[in-house]
Scaffold this motif. Sequence first.
Motif: not given
Length: 177
Positions: A133-138
Amino acid sequence: MALSVAVFLLILGSAWSWFAVTKIYNPRLDPVPEDVDVIVQLGGAYGADFTAARQMAQDLHVPNLVISEPTGRQDRRARYCGPLVGVAVYCLTPDPSTTRGEARGFTALAYSHGWRSAYVMGTGREHTERVRHYFSQCWDGELAVNSPSQSRSFREALRQGFYQSAGWARALTYRGC
């Protein structure tokens, strides 16, 4: 009134159970891509996981390795972020010292080095979907996520379920990176 509260709690419990099964206890685990620019081992992992990430980068001839070492302890940095034959090793101190901070720190490194694909190792199976989730958002590169092979006791897996649930509650409040 009591019936409506009971129904609400039943729905809430069912929703959390579905979420826990699909996002925490039975996440999608990606295999190592055939051609990947960088392996990333997130902090909070056991020492053996850092060592395994170093070995994996070397064995698979992955040119770059990022170790997230949030404690800043020099002995850990020297042991896990030290030179590795054939692999450029980068030690990341996330700010803030969270999965979100790790994703932001990695993204800066990825853009500065031109990395387009990454294999990211969370701290455990329960952590992988939140990592995704976080890596895909960033970051908009090709992302594969997995977890170290360390197994956890039932008690630790249960504790991680609650911890990761709280982490998800926080993650879902953020928009963007």
